[in-house]
Design an enzyme around this catalytic site. Structure first.
Site, PDB file in Angstrom:
ATOM      1  N   GLU A 153       0.916  -1.208   0.009  1.00  0.00           N
ATOM      2  CA  GLU A 153       0.025   0.068   0.154  1.00  0.00           C
ATOM      3  C   GLU A 153       0.987   0.935  -0.076  1.00  0.00           C
ATOM      4  O   GLU A 153       0.751   2.161   0.878  1.00  0.00           O
ATOM      5  CB  GLU A 153      -0.897   0.046   1.255  1.00  0.00           C
ATOM      6  N   GLU A 261      -5.345 -10.904  -2.347  1.00  0.00           N
ATOM      7  CA  GLU A 261      -6.235 -10.638  -0.937  1.00  0.00           C
ATOM      8  C   GLU A 261      -7.369 -10.614  -1.347  1.00  0.00           C
ATOM      9  O   GLU A 261      -8.495 -10.009  -0.610  1.00  0.00           O
ATOM     10  CB  GLU A 261      -5.784  -9.423  -0.184  1.00  0.00           C
TER      11      GLU A 261
HETATM   12  C1  XIL Z   1      -6.040  -7.046   7.705  1.00  0.00           C
HETATM   13  C2  XIL Z   1      -6.355  -8.097   9.025  1.00  0.00           C
HETATM   14  O1  XIL Z   1      -7.213  -9.104   8.068  1.00  0.00           O
HETATM   15  C3  XIL Z   1      -7.017  -7.898  10.179  1.00  0.00           C
HETATM   16  O2  XIL Z   1      -6.984  -8.948  10.863  1.00  0.00           O
HETATM   17  C4  XIL Z   1      -6.123  -6.805  10.784  1.00  0.00           C
HETATM   18  O3  XIL Z   1      -6.838  -6.460  12.010  1.00  0.00           O
HETATM   19  C5  XIL Z   1      -5.859  -5.592   9.973  1.00  0.00           C
HETATM   20  O4  XIL Z   1      -5.241  -5.964   8.740  1.00  0.00           O
HETATM   21  N1  XIL Z   1      -4.714  -5.180   3.362  1.00  0.00           N
HETATM   22  C6  XIL Z   1      -3.623  -5.791   3.893  1.00  0.00           C
HETATM   23  C7  XIL Z   1      -4.005  -6.868   5.033  1.00  0.00           C
HETATM   24  O5  XIL Z   1      -2.445  -5.900   3.150  1.00  0.00           O
HETATM   25  O6  XIL Z   1      -2.989  -6.831   5.675  1.00  0.00           O
HETATM   26  C8  XIL Z   1      -5.112  -6.313   5.852  1.00  0.00           C
HETATM   27  O7  XIL Z   1      -5.387  -7.193   6.868  1.00  0.00           O
HETATM   28  C9  XIL Z   1      -6.286  -6.114   5.044  1.00  0.00           C
HETATM   29  C10 XIL Z   1      -6.227  -5.153   4.120  1.00  0.00           C
END
Ligand code: XIL
Length: 341
Positions: A153, A261
């Protein structure tokens, strides 16, 4: 007599056939995708590895897994000289025992950081902390972790670089520095720049990221691929063709793409009305992943609605994953298997 023998023979053949059918190995997301040369997998909460039902779902679906949280700074490197390897070791060992690859998520991000990181550090200090983080992780897991989200990000929606601690302390070259150092530490690892809302060609952030990655490649920075997180909301536009075009332009510059994701959220209320659209999106994404040679994996962010980050992050939205709250595959799951067949 001869007729009788023939009948017996046919009966026996029939039995063999029946045995063959009942013994044939079950088609799973993992087995079908592997035949197509695509890695599939899920983000794993380490606690799931101690629960049989969860573990079986992970095994059926994954030729690659990623940690949902335990590899982030906050957990793995909470103080300058404190490392917490327990959960990541566990995940890597589980993967090795089952012939599954691992993706590390993530070396650098603006969230879930450790309190010792400081925006007041000099460039030199920040670079030495970055290098130490990269080399300590990557030397420990050298040859055992196949893919890394090196930076997560890094972009704002307007296409500019996000003003993170690393941008503030090191400057714009923190990204190329991270990739160069990571490649030095484990030359066999595949290195990714991961982000969200970067999948649709023509959108500001997607185009900015593409141009940025193209420049990195031209400079010889060792970046292997980009991650499209694909946290999709059915309420917004979804254009499979523009996603495919984006994938293809990365192919032209020799860059891999990870669908890293995936989840597709829908409203919690009257959610039944949105299932068809959700299913279509899952299937179209999987189709692109199967058909485009530079898409190397299709990973969902978890697998069951009972543990998804979506309802906490997007109030009123949910039901985003292929398995429901009772760990049962939804109808869309069978449709995804059809895409793979
Ligand atoms: C999220 C997790 O799923 C949660 O459990 C945590 O509280 C916050 O992070 N993009 C990403 C991930 O790159 O690392 C994030 O994961 C979701 C969005």
């Amino acid at each position: 007599m001869i007729k009788k023998l023939a009948t017996v023979a046919i009966w026996c053949l029939g039995c063999v056939g029946a045995v063959c059918v009942s013994l044939s190995v079950k088609d799973t997301m993992r087995s079908l995708a592997t035949k197509k040369g695509l890695e599939t997998g899920v983000a794993v909460a380490v606690g799931d590895l101690s629960k049989d039902t969860h573990k079986n779902i992970i095994l059926e679906n994954s030729s690659i897994i990623v940690a949902e949280n335990c590899m982030k700074w906050q957990y793995i490197h909470p103080r300058e000289n404190t490392w917490n390897w327990k959960d990541t070791d566990r995940l890597v060992e589980f993967a090795e025992e089952n012939g599954i690859s691992v993706k590390f998520h993530t070396l650098f991000w603006h969230n879930q950081n450790s309190p010792f990181l400081s925006e007041r550090w000099s460039r030199d200090k920040a670079l030495s902390v970055m290098d130490n983080h990269i080399s300590t992780v990557m030397e420990r897991y050298k040859g055992r972790i196949k893919e890394y989200d090196v930076v997560n990000e890094a972009f704002e929606d307007n296409g500019s670089l996000r003003n993170t601690i690393w941008l503030k302390t090191v400057g714009e070259d923190y990204i190329e520095h991270a990739f160069t150092k990571a490649h030095e530490c484990d030359p066999s690892a595949k290195l990714f720049l991961n982000d969200y809302s970067n999948e649709t060609m023509g959108q500001t952030k997607a185009d900015a990221m593409f141009n940025f990655v193209k420049k990195l490649k031209e400079k010889g920075v060792p970046i292997d691929g980009v991650g499209f997180q694909l946290h999709i909301d059915t309420a917004y536009g979804f254009d499979a063709e523009k996603i495919r075009k984006n994938v293809k332009r990365y192919e032209e510059i020799g860059v891999l793409v990870s669908f890293s994701e995936v989840d597709v959220r829908i409203p919690q209320r009257n959610y039944e009305n949105h299932l068809a659209k959700q299913q279509k999106i899952y299937c179209e994404l999987l189709k692109i992943a199967v058909e485009e040679p530079n898409v190397i994996n299709f990973i969902t962010w978890g697998f069951t609605d009972s543990q998804s980050w979506v309802p906490y992050t997007f109030p009123g939205k949910g039901h985003a994953l292929p398995y429901d709250e009772n760990l049962q595959p939804k109808p869309l799951y069978a449709e995804m298997l059809k895409v793979l067949k």
